[in-house]
Design a protein around this motif. Sequence first.
Motif, PDB file in Angstrom:
ATOM      1  N   ILE A 136       0.813  -1.171   0.006  1.00 50.79           N
ATOM      2  CA  ILE A 136      -0.076   0.030  -0.107  1.00 50.79           C
ATOM      3  C   ILE A 136       0.891   1.211  -0.024  1.00 50.79           C
ATOM      4  N   ARG A 137       0.149   2.364  -0.365  1.00 55.43           N
ATOM      5  CA  ARG A 137       0.755   3.720  -0.537  1.00 55.43           C
ATOM      6  C   ARG A 137       1.044   4.213   0.826  1.00 55.43           C
ATOM      7  N   PRO A 138       2.051   5.281   0.976  1.00 54.66           N
ATOM      8  CA  PRO A 138       2.087   6.139   2.137  1.00 54.66           C
ATOM      9  C   PRO A 138       0.715   6.580   2.626  1.00 54.66           C
TER      10      PRO A 138
ATOM     11  N   ARG B 252       6.498   9.420   5.742  1.00 57.39           N
ATOM     12  CA  ARG B 252       7.706   9.572   4.862  1.00 57.39           C
ATOM     13  C   ARG B 252       9.057   9.633   5.713  1.00 57.39           C
ATOM     14  N   ARG B 253       9.079  10.399   6.756  1.00 55.08           N
ATOM     15  CA  ARG B 253       9.965  10.900   7.529  1.00 55.08           C
ATOM     16  C   ARG B 253      10.295   9.424   8.247  1.00 55.08           C
TER      17      ARG B 253
ATOM     18  N   LYS C 260      12.155   3.720  10.933  1.00 56.82           N
ATOM     19  CA  LYS C 260      11.562   3.525  12.002  1.00 56.82           C
ATOM     20  C   LYS C 260      10.106   2.802  11.804  1.00 56.82           C
ATOM     21  N   ILE C 261       9.951   2.557  10.366  1.00 55.70           N
ATOM     22  CA  ILE C 261       8.703   1.932  10.324  1.00 55.70           C
ATOM     23  C   ILE C 261       8.915   1.044   9.219  1.00 55.70           C
ATOM     24  N   PRO C 262       8.312  -0.166   8.951  1.00 59.69           N
ATOM     25  CA  PRO C 262       8.818  -1.278   7.893  1.00 59.69           C
ATOM     26  C   PRO C 262       8.182  -0.641   6.836  1.00 59.69           C
ATOM     27  N   HIS C 263       9.176  -0.834   5.675  1.00 59.88           N
ATOM     28  CA  HIS C 263       8.834  -0.183   4.364  1.00 59.88           C
ATOM     29  C   HIS C 263       9.522  -0.959   3.111  1.00 59.88           C
ATOM     30  N   ARG C 264       9.053  -0.602   1.950  1.00 59.88           N
ATOM     31  CA  ARG C 264       9.855  -0.991   0.729  1.00 59.88           C
ATOM     32  C   ARG C 264      10.199   0.146  -0.228  1.00 59.88           C
TER      33      ARG C 264
ATOM     34  N   THR D 220       9.861   5.114  -5.377  1.00 57.84           N
ATOM     35  CA  THR D 220       8.432   4.733  -4.800  1.00 57.84           C
ATOM     36  C   THR D 220       8.704   4.255  -3.315  1.00 57.84           C
ATOM     37  N   LEU D 221       7.621   4.604  -2.489  1.00 58.82           N
ATOM     38  CA  LEU D 221       7.463   4.043  -1.251  1.00 58.82           C
ATOM     39  C   LEU D 221       6.509   3.188  -0.988  1.00 58.82           C
TER      40      LEU D 221
END
Length: 64
Positions: A5-7, A22-23, A29-33, A38-39
């Motif tokens: 999913i998107r931010p 995003r920060r 500090k947050i799991p993401h790819r 593209t986040l």
Amino acid sequence: MSKLIRPENVAERCNYSVHSIRRLASQDKIPHRRFGRTLRFDPDEIEQWLRQISRGPQVNGGAN
């Protein structure tokens, strides 16, 4: 793995601003790819992260 999913979706779910999401991602500090610029986020990992931060920091592995 769930559909990523998107931010904006994460911000809505967490009641945070998109800027804050995003920060947090840029600070790891947050799991993401990241896919280039593209986040994206795995909703299952976000749910787990929310449960973890709601418990607060664990001292001595949670043992009292």
